[in-house]
Write a protein that holds these residues in place. Structure first.
Motif, PDB file in Angstrom:
ATOM      1  N   VAL A 102     -75.641  12.362  15.808  1.00 30.42           N
ATOM      2  CA  VAL A 102     -74.472  12.860  16.523  1.00 30.42           C
ATOM      3  C   VAL A 102     -73.405  11.771  16.525  1.00 30.42           C
ATOM      4  N   ASP A 103     -72.163  12.162  16.187  1.00 30.26           N
ATOM      5  CA  ASP A 103     -70.998  11.273  16.311  1.00 30.26           C
ATOM      6  C   ASP A 103     -70.165  11.737  17.485  1.00 30.26           C
ATOM      7  N   ILE A 104     -69.596  10.782  18.237  1.00 34.50           N
ATOM      8  CA  ILE A 104     -68.741  11.125  19.378  1.00 34.50           C
ATOM      9  C   ILE A 104     -67.354  10.544  19.150  1.00 34.50           C
ATOM     10  N   MET A 105     -66.340  11.311  19.572  1.00 32.62           N
ATOM     11  CA  MET A 105     -64.936  10.903  19.447  1.00 32.62           C
ATOM     12  C   MET A 105     -64.196  11.383  20.684  1.00 32.62           C
ATOM     13  N   GLY A 106     -62.906  11.038  20.765  1.00 32.98           N
ATOM     14  CA  GLY A 106     -62.098  11.476  21.894  1.00 32.98           C
ATOM     15  C   GLY A 106     -61.992  10.420  22.973  1.00 32.98           C
ATOM     16  N   GLY A 107     -61.080  10.656  23.932  1.00 26.39           N
ATOM     17  CA  GLY A 107     -60.819   9.665  24.971  1.00 26.39           C
ATOM     18  C   GLY A 107     -62.020   9.325  25.829  1.00 26.39           C
ATOM     19  N   THR A 108     -62.777  10.326  26.247  1.00 27.09           N
ATOM     20  CA  THR A 108     -63.931  10.070  27.131  1.00 27.09           C
ATOM     21  C   THR A 108     -65.072   9.394  26.393  1.00 27.09           C
ATOM     22  N   SER A 109     -65.073   9.437  25.062  1.00 25.84           N
ATOM     23  CA  SER A 109     -66.145   8.789  24.300  1.00 25.84           C
ATOM     24  C   SER A 109     -66.110   7.272  24.428  1.00 25.84           C
ATOM     25  N   HIS A 110     -65.001   6.716  24.968  1.00 27.43           N
ATOM     26  CA  HIS A 110     -64.886   5.267  25.108  1.00 27.43           C
ATOM     27  C   HIS A 110     -65.499   4.754  26.407  1.00 27.43           C
ATOM     28  N   PRO A 120     -50.157   1.736  14.706  1.00 25.51           N
ATOM     29  CA  PRO A 120     -51.106   0.768  15.275  1.00 25.51           C
ATOM     30  C   PRO A 120     -52.500   1.359  15.411  1.00 25.51           C
ATOM     31  N   ARG A 121     -53.516   0.553  15.065  1.00 25.86           N
ATOM     32  CA  ARG A 121     -54.900   1.031  15.138  1.00 25.86           C
ATOM     33  C   ARG A 121     -55.529   0.611  16.471  1.00 25.86           C
ATOM     34  N   THR A 122     -54.959   1.108  17.556  1.00 29.45           N
ATOM     35  CA  THR A 122     -55.458   0.777  18.892  1.00 29.45           C
ATOM     36  C   THR A 122     -56.505   1.797  19.316  1.00 29.45           C
ATOM     37  N   PRO A 123     -57.402   1.424  20.250  1.00 30.38           N
ATOM     38  CA  PRO A 123     -58.408   2.394  20.731  1.00 30.38           C
ATOM     39  C   PRO A 123     -57.776   3.630  21.354  1.00 30.38           C
ATOM     40  N   GLU A 124     -56.628   3.467  22.026  1.00 30.67           N
ATOM     41  CA  GLU A 124     -55.985   4.611  22.656  1.00 30.67           C
ATOM     42  C   GLU A 124     -55.497   5.616  21.619  1.00 30.67           C
ATOM     43  N   LEU A 163     -60.793   5.752  33.886  1.00 34.79           N
ATOM     44  CA  LEU A 163     -61.980   6.212  33.165  1.00 34.79           C
ATOM     45  C   LEU A 163     -62.213   5.492  31.834  1.00 34.79           C
ATOM     46  N   PRO A 164     -61.218   5.331  30.938  1.00 34.28           N
ATOM     47  CA  PRO A 164     -61.518   4.721  29.632  1.00 34.28           C
ATOM     48  C   PRO A 164     -61.839   3.229  29.693  1.00 34.28           C
ATOM     49  N   THR A 165     -61.316   2.527  30.719  1.00 36.48           N
ATOM     50  CA  THR A 165     -61.431   1.056  30.720  1.00 36.48           C
ATOM     51  C   THR A 165     -62.409   0.508  31.760  1.00 36.48           C
ATOM     52  N   LYS A 166     -62.542   1.175  32.913  1.00 33.03           N
ATOM     53  CA  LYS A 166     -63.332   0.612  34.004  1.00 33.03           C
ATOM     54  C   LYS A 166     -64.620   1.368  34.283  1.00 33.03           C
ATOM     55  N   SER A 167     -64.892   2.421  33.545  1.00 29.67           N
ATOM     56  CA  SER A 167     -66.120   3.186  33.768  1.00 29.67           C
ATOM     57  C   SER A 167     -67.200   2.724  32.795  1.00 29.67           C
ATOM     58  N   PHE A 168     -68.442   2.886  33.200  1.00 25.50           N
ATOM     59  CA  PHE A 168     -69.561   2.457  32.358  1.00 25.50           C
ATOM     60  C   PHE A 168     -70.835   3.158  32.796  1.00 25.50           C
ATOM     61  N   LEU A 169     -71.825   3.107  31.898  1.00 20.56           N
ATOM     62  CA  LEU A 169     -73.167   3.615  32.179  1.00 20.56           C
ATOM     63  C   LEU A 169     -74.144   2.464  31.982  1.00 20.56           C
ATOM     64  N   LEU A 170     -74.940   2.182  32.997  1.00 20.28           N
ATOM     65  CA  LEU A 170     -75.926   1.106  32.915  1.00 20.28           C
ATOM     66  C   LEU A 170     -77.176   1.616  32.204  1.00 20.28           C
ATOM     67  N   MET A 171     -77.634   0.847  31.206  1.00 20.12           N
ATOM     68  CA  MET A 171     -78.868   1.189  30.525  1.00 20.12           C
ATOM     69  C   MET A 171     -80.072   0.625  31.260  1.00 20.12           C
ATOM     70  N   ALA A 212     -58.376   7.354  19.890  1.00 23.54           N
ATOM     71  CA  ALA A 212     -59.013   8.391  20.703  1.00 23.54           C
ATOM     72  C   ALA A 212     -58.176   9.664  20.776  1.00 23.54           C
ATOM     73  N   SER A 213     -56.856   9.539  20.715  1.00 25.86           N
ATOM     74  CA  SER A 213     -55.968  10.683  20.955  1.00 25.86           C
ATOM     75  C   SER A 213     -55.549  11.435  19.697  1.00 25.86           C
ATOM     76  N   SER A 214     -55.698  10.804  18.526  1.00 25.95           N
ATOM     77  CA  SER A 214     -55.037  11.336  17.328  1.00 25.95           C
ATOM     78  C   SER A 214     -55.844  12.228  16.402  1.00 25.95           C
ATOM     79  N   PRO A 215     -57.195  12.316  16.462  1.00 25.00           N
ATOM     80  CA  PRO A 215     -57.916  12.995  15.375  1.00 25.00           C
ATOM     81  C   PRO A 215     -57.537  14.450  15.154  1.00 25.00           C
TER      82      PRO A 215
END
Length: 568
Positions: free
Chosen positions: A306-314, A345-349, A253-261, A352-355
């Motif tokens: 609106v701001d989005i955060m969390g794992g699915t926000s990627h 480390p300031r990685t996307p993972e 889900l975080p790496t291979k999913s997308f929404l086409l505009m 997404a998990s730490s806030p």
């Protein structure tokens, strides 16, 4: 001093370590323990094992552990109190929220965060959480060997990322409507102008099974809710459409999913994948739009972005897609940009998990000027663990005290025997008095019959006292009669040519409070009625209120409320 925030979710247990410094704090450690996503997995056992590993790492003497209650189990209410003392606010919460929560107040833990001071008023975000949930988290931690110092609330901890939590509550200009509410006699609803909506923004933390929605005004949390939608919902749709397991869909889900505009240049397979994800995201957007409308109406606010955060926000293009659906600017928020001292480390993972875990850890650093929300109070308060040290130092003296205690017990038995003899003599004397004074027969001159006789006499006395009070009671009919006497004549003239001046359509007497409502058919009659009712009012005050009666052209509705003496 270290503060460790532990965020227990349905996908992972996130642990953040924060160290206090002279210039603030530094984020010195992060660890994520993923939970099994296989069907039938016992997450509670997994969490206990994870917490036991955490307990081995940190010294409880130099570490403060902070847990959080999910927003699902917490009710937040935005309130104003006419005083500034925090102790008074906390004491008033059970009475203020009694009618707004579906539980008995004895089964709820209350706390509050002061948002600001407005004149003599305090703007407060009140917190109510069932004791059952606090007890569950506390038992889970204690079974794992971790002693929680603070059990906070997920949403309030998450808001620490945006708020200036190190500062005391600000002093703001008093609200005009609060000053008007202090003197209801001068309040005229018809002349009151509604305040313009205040700008706010939403923050969506899109997690594994839930989406936490926080409403922020001037960088302060004023409301929070949870939507039961998360990355797992998208993964389940992908699993159903592509014949893969839910666990595999979650991984991709975080790496291979997308929404086409736009579908221009996209393959049919890409369009199909985007449509599956969009169908699931549309459920989220519908709930958020419904919530935005409700919040803007309830809180007189206007959501600007609106701001989005969390794992699915990627998920790629999730922000632009939600912008189209919500008709509001939606952007991804990186909370690492807020902090100056980060040693992880300031990685996307990790971002997404730490806030939430970071926000919980911050709760452990707060000072008394703006204290942390802590539901571990009353019967759940942290106990003193110094018993072992005390026994090592005073063990001999305690043993000697125990020996003396048993000696006193022996003395007590002897004394009790003497007291028993005296008791029998007292019973004999009581029977004699019962026969002579109360005129009880010999077979009824016993303690239980004497008690019954005393209760009967007390009941007669209370009945006589109650009847004496009823003599001074003013009934609702007498109040209505008094009102009829002081009101002006309802008609002007004689016979069939008499002109009606007003109509009374509603009269309600509730204890010492009277409500009267009607229609004035002639100019100035409503003011005459107002002046007349002051003669009936116990404090010579009559308050106008808004009338909901439908009137014809030329007529004027009126509604008044006042207090009377009922003798209750």
């Amino acid at each position: 001093m270290k503060s460790v925030g532990i965020d227990i979710g349905t996908f992972a247990v996130d642990v953040v370590e924060i160290e206090s410094t002279s210039k603030g704090f530094s984020i010195s450690g992060f660890k994520e323990f993923k939970l099994s996503q296989s069907p039938g997995a016992d997450h509670e056992i997994e969490i206990i094992e994870i917490l036991r590993e955490i307990a081995k790492i940190y010294d409880p003497q130099t570490t403060r552990f902070v847990f959080g209650v999910h927003q699902d189990f917490v009710s937040l209410k935005h309130k104003y109190f006419p005083f500034k003392e925090r102790i008074k606010i906390l004491k008033s919460l059970p009475f203020e929220l009694e009618d707004e929560i579906p539980l008995n107040t004895d089964d709820v833990i209350f706390d509050a965060r002061i948002l600001s001071y407005r004149g003599n008023f305090s703007e407060v975000l009140a917190v109510a959480c069932p004791k059952e949930e606090v007890e569950r988290i506390l038992n889970l931690a204690l079974d794992s060997g971790v002693e929680p110092d603070i059990i906070s609330v997920e949403s309030l901890a998450f808001a620490n990322i945006f708020e200036e939590w190190h500062l005391p509550p600000p002093n703001l200009p008093p609200l005009e409507r609060l000053e008007m509410d202090e003197d209801e006699d001068e309040l005229d609803d018809e002349e009151h102008v509604k305040e313009p909506p205040e700008p706010t923004n939403l923050v969506l933390h899109i997690g594994h099974q839930r989406t936490l929605i926080c409403v922020l005004k001037d960088k302060q949390l004023i409301h929070a809710r949870t939507i039961l939608w998360g990355g797992r919902d998208v993964a389940e749709k992908l699993s159903a459409n592509y014949n893969v397991s839910v666990a595999e869909a979650i991984e991709m889900l975080p790496t291979k999913s997308f929404l086409l505009m736009t579908s221009v240049g996209a393959t049919q397979q890409q369009i199909q994948l985007s449509q599956v994800i969009a169908d699931s995201v549309n459920e989220l957007s519908k709930e958020v739009k419904r919530m935005v409308v409700d919040l803007e109406t309830s809180y007189n606010i206007k959501v600007q972005f609106v701001d989005i955060m969390g794992g699915t926000s990627h998920v790629k293009n999730l922000g632009p897609y939600l912008t189209q659906r919500l008709e509001l600017p939606v952007n991804h928020f990186n909370h690492f940009d807020v902090y100056k001292n980060i040693k992880i480390p300031r990685t996307p993972e990790i971002e997404a998990s730490s806030p939430i875990a970071i926000g919980l850890a911050i709760e452990g650093l707060k000072k008394a000027t703006n204290p942390a929300i802590n539901l571990r109070k009353n019967e759940f308060a942290k106990k003193n663990r110094s018993f072992e040290k005390t026994w090592a130092r005073w063990g001999y003296a305690i043993q000697l005290s125990i020996a003396l205690f048993f000696l006193f017990i022996a003395f007590g038995f002897i004394r009790g025997s003497i007291a028993s003899d005296l008791s029998f003599k007292a019973e004999d004397n009581l029977e004699d008095v019962a026969r002579k004074v109360a005129k009880l027969p010999k077979n009824r001159a016993r303690a239980r019959f004497i008690k019954r006789h005393i209760k009967e006499q007390e009941s007669k006395i209370k009945t006589a006292q109650s009847l004496a009070k009823v003599k001074d009671l003013n009934s609702a009919v007498s109040i209505m009669s008094r009102i009829s006497q002081v009101l002006p004549q309802p008609r002007r003239g004689f016979g069939n040519k008499a002109t009606p001046l007003y109509e009374i359509r509603k009269l309600n007497v509730d204890y010492d409070r009277v409500e009267i409502e009607g229609v004035a058919l002639s100019a100035g009659v409503d003011q005459q009625i107002l002046q007349s009712l002051k003669n009936v009012s116990s404090n010579k005050k009559v308050t106008s209120k808004r009338s909901l009666l439908k009137v014809k052209p030329g007529e004027r509705s009126f509604a008044y409320t006042f207090k009377v003496k009922r003798g209750l």
